[in-house]
Design a protein around this motif. Structure first.
Motif, PDB file in Angstrom:
ATOM      1  N   MET A  97       0.831  -1.147  -0.095  1.00  0.00           N
ATOM      2  CA  MET A  97       0.001  -0.029   0.041  1.00  0.00           C
ATOM      3  C   MET A  97       0.762   1.247  -0.013  1.00  0.00           C
ATOM      4  O   MET A  97       1.969   1.205   0.153  1.00  0.00           O
ATOM      5  N   TYR A  98       0.238   2.286  -0.453  1.00  0.00           N
ATOM      6  CA  TYR A  98       0.709   3.642  -0.051  1.00  0.00           C
ATOM      7  C   TYR A  98       1.089   3.644   1.273  1.00  0.00           C
ATOM      8  O   TYR A  98       0.134   3.500   2.075  1.00  0.00           O
ATOM      9  N   ILE A  99       2.597   4.133   1.858  1.00  0.00           N
ATOM     10  CA  ILE A  99       2.901   4.182   3.116  1.00  0.00           C
ATOM     11  C   ILE A  99       1.904   4.850   4.130  1.00  0.00           C
ATOM     12  O   ILE A  99       1.727   4.624   5.043  1.00  0.00           O
ATOM     13  N   ASP A 100       1.585   6.364   3.544  1.00  0.00           N
ATOM     14  CA  ASP A 100       0.661   7.117   4.472  1.00  0.00           C
ATOM     15  C   ASP A 100      -0.847   6.267   4.809  1.00  0.00           C
ATOM     16  O   ASP A 100      -1.163   6.271   5.829  1.00  0.00           O
ATOM     17  N   ASN A 101      -1.414   5.457   3.910  1.00  0.00           N
ATOM     18  CA  ASN A 101      -2.291   4.713   3.715  1.00  0.00           C
ATOM     19  C   ASN A 101      -2.113   3.460   4.900  1.00  0.00           C
ATOM     20  O   ASN A 101      -3.160   3.210   5.866  1.00  0.00           O
ATOM     21  N   ALA A 102      -1.030   3.070   4.641  1.00  0.00           N
ATOM     22  CA  ALA A 102      -0.751   1.923   5.716  1.00  0.00           C
ATOM     23  C   ALA A 102      -0.562   2.178   6.927  1.00  0.00           C
ATOM     24  O   ALA A 102      -1.256   1.594   7.914  1.00  0.00           O
ATOM     25  N   VAL A 103      -0.001   3.378   7.119  1.00  0.00           N
ATOM     26  CA  VAL A 103       0.112   3.980   8.705  1.00  0.00           C
ATOM     27  C   VAL A 103      -1.246   4.533   9.183  1.00  0.00           C
ATOM     28  O   VAL A 103      -1.280   4.213  10.370  1.00  0.00           O
ATOM     29  N   ASP A 104      -2.108   4.831   8.650  1.00  0.00           N
ATOM     30  CA  ASP A 104      -3.425   5.168   9.001  1.00  0.00           C
ATOM     31  C   ASP A 104      -4.063   3.790   9.464  1.00  0.00           C
ATOM     32  O   ASP A 104      -4.858   3.784  10.571  1.00  0.00           O
ATOM     33  N   ILE A 105      -3.793   2.849   8.696  1.00  0.00           N
ATOM     34  CA  ILE A 105      -4.468   1.413   9.348  1.00  0.00           C
ATOM     35  C   ILE A 105      -3.526   1.076  10.641  1.00  0.00           C
ATOM     36  O   ILE A 105      -4.188   0.562  11.494  1.00  0.00           O
ATOM     37  N   LEU A 106      -2.319   1.176  10.552  1.00  0.00           N
ATOM     38  CA  LEU A 106      -1.567   0.717  11.866  1.00  0.00           C
ATOM     39  C   LEU A 106      -1.807   1.390  13.114  1.00  0.00           C
ATOM     40  O   LEU A 106      -1.749   1.036  14.229  1.00  0.00           O
ATOM     41  N   GLU A 107      -2.129   2.957  12.930  1.00  0.00           N
ATOM     42  CA  GLU A 107      -2.433   3.642  13.934  1.00  0.00           C
ATOM     43  C   GLU A 107      -3.654   3.346  14.798  1.00  0.00           C
ATOM     44  O   GLU A 107      -4.070   3.247  16.011  1.00  0.00           O
ATOM     45  N   HIS A 108      -4.605   2.433  14.073  1.00  0.00           N
ATOM     46  CA  HIS A 108      -5.771   1.757  14.865  1.00  0.00           C
ATOM     47  C   HIS A 108      -5.590   0.382  15.564  1.00  0.00           C
ATOM     48  O   HIS A 108      -6.444  -0.188  16.173  1.00  0.00           O
TER      49      HIS A 108
END
Length: 455
Positions: A97-108
């Protein structure tokens, strides 16, 4: 036309579900990949758990990652999806995934799950994601991506094009290419168009734009959105205090920010979270009750105030007829003023000084109050054949509107200066407060003039 498109889409969904249920991976795979990634995401969101498990077996982690980029940032859903995947599959999908979108998921996810997933990713990807996870929510750092193309000023155009070809596949945005010096300072920007139309032997420094509009990594996401809106950028670079390029923020992320901020403001104005809606009536009631109970007690003060003037109402019962008219009109005026104030605070370029805003609302309140007051004076005077009573109602309404306008403008401005979200000064709160003040104004004026209109 829209109905036809919806029917075609529903037909596609049913066809894909039949292929998935029939365990025909080849046909399903071919048909599924013909869809746009957003359509793939919508199909995925409509599956139950057993269907999703079947889909994970047919698609690669990379193909799942492609449409996960288009899934809205819903904490409950994302946690469920990640939990049902094999850890290796989930880690690979996030890597694709695009890294910013992946990080958005990891934050949850909880810290242990995040560490387990990062441990199964390529080292550099894990390092990049960890760095983004450290930034505070709703800042430029939390929504930026590190997947961009950077070149150095001393490169030729031909060399820059070669660099672009090598990095384009992994970059989220290639229309803007960022120019760095030998110590990674951001010194310029050049567009893809500039690289295409210029002589291949030219140095990048001779054609780059040295005036770069950038944002700080700690800037609030709302101010970043405003900057992109003002300049109509597709992306904007993010730097630290020393002007090192850390990442970029693309317009698709800014659209999400604007959407979130609008929903937040609307939630505040309505006194309810409009994003986290629930089909369960009990859960919906639990979310709404705190505000309603708070407003109930505030409303009790209005009832107590009316009770205080019980003798006045007994002496002139006609006054009771117009209570809801005055409180309702004042509440509407206060909500209008509140909406304008919150909107102005959301866009700094439209923001006037605190005193200027109050003065503007005072003048607006006077104009609307006088016009409304004169109108109701004439209506009540003709209706009740008592222009003194009409004058009391009109004067009370005029004063109540002015006060409500000032409250609707003053309270959000005060909350913003105290560091709170101005949208918390919600419409129901302002309306209830207007009820209290308008009742006080109404009965105070009526008490003064009562001898003139009581027969």
């Amino acid at each position: 036309m829209a109905d036809i498109e919806n029917k075609v889409w529903l037909t596609q969904l049913r066809y894909l579900k039949r292929l998935l249920a029939a365990n025909d991976p080849t046909a399903f795979h071919a048909a599924f990949l013909e869809l746009h990634t957003w359509e793939q995401a919508q199909f995925f969101l409509g599956l139950n758990r057993s269907e999703r498990m079947a889909l994970y077996k047919v698609l690669s982690a990379s193909e799942v990652g492609d449409f996960f980029d288009d899934i809205d940032d819903d904490e409950a859903q994302l946690t469920v999806f990640l939990a049902e995947m094999r850890p290796e599959f989930a880690a690979q999908m996030l890597t694709e995934m695009y890294i910013d979108n992946a990080v958005d998921i990891l934050e949850h996810l909880d810290k242990a799950t995040v560490n387990r997933l990062l441990a199964q990713m390529p080292h550099q990807t894990a390092v990049d994601m960890r760095s983004l996870l450290h930034y505070d929510d709703e800042t430029a750092g939390s929504i930026m991506t590190t997947e961009f193309v950077a070149i150095v000023a001393e490169q030729t155009v031909a060399s820059a094009m070669q660099t672009l070809r090598e990095k384009a596949e992994d970059a989220e945005m290639i229309y803007y290419i960022y120019v760095l010096d030998e110590v990674q300072h951001l010194v310029g920007i050049i567009s893809l168009r500039d690289l295409i139309v210029n002589d291949q032997t030219k140095k990048v420094r001779t054609i780059m734009n040295e005036r770069v509009i950038s944002v700080q990594v700690t800037d609030d996401q709302e101010s970043v959105a405003q900057t992109i809106r003002d300049y109509n950028f597709f992306a904007i670079p993010v730097t630290d205090d020393e002007n090192h390029l850390l990442g970029i923020i693309t317009v698709d992320d800014i659209i999400d920010v604007i959407d979130d901020e609008a929903a937040s403001d609307y939630s505040g104005l309505a006194g309810v979270d409009v994003e986290n809606t629930s089909e369960n009536p009990l859960k919906a009631a639990v979310k709404r009750l705190p505000w309603l109970i708070t407003l109930l007690f505030l409303g009790m003060s209005t009832a107590s105030l009316i009770n205080h003037y019980e003798n006045l109402v007994s002496e002139a019962s006609v006054l009771a007829v117009f209570i809801s008219l005055i409180t309702g009109t004042a509440g509407n005026a206060g909500t209008q003023s509140l909406a304008v104030a919150v909107r102005r605070l959301a866009f700094p370029d439209q923001e006037r000084s605190f005193v200027q805003s109050l003065l503007a609302e005072l003048i607006t309140g006077l104009i609307t109050g006088v016009v409304t007051g004169v109108t109701i004076t004439l209506v009540v005077g003709v209706w009740k054949h008592n222009f003194t009573l009409g004058f009391v109602i009109g004067l009370a309404m005029c004063c109540a509107i002015v006060v409500a306008n000032l409250a609707g403008s003053f309270i959000p401005g005060l909350m913003a200066r105290l560091g709170f979200d101005p949208a918390v000064a919600s419409g129901p709160f302002i309306s209830t407060l207007s009820d209290l003040t308008s009742v006080l104004i109404y009965f105070s004026i009526a008490q003064y003039f009562i001898a003139s209109f009581v027969q």
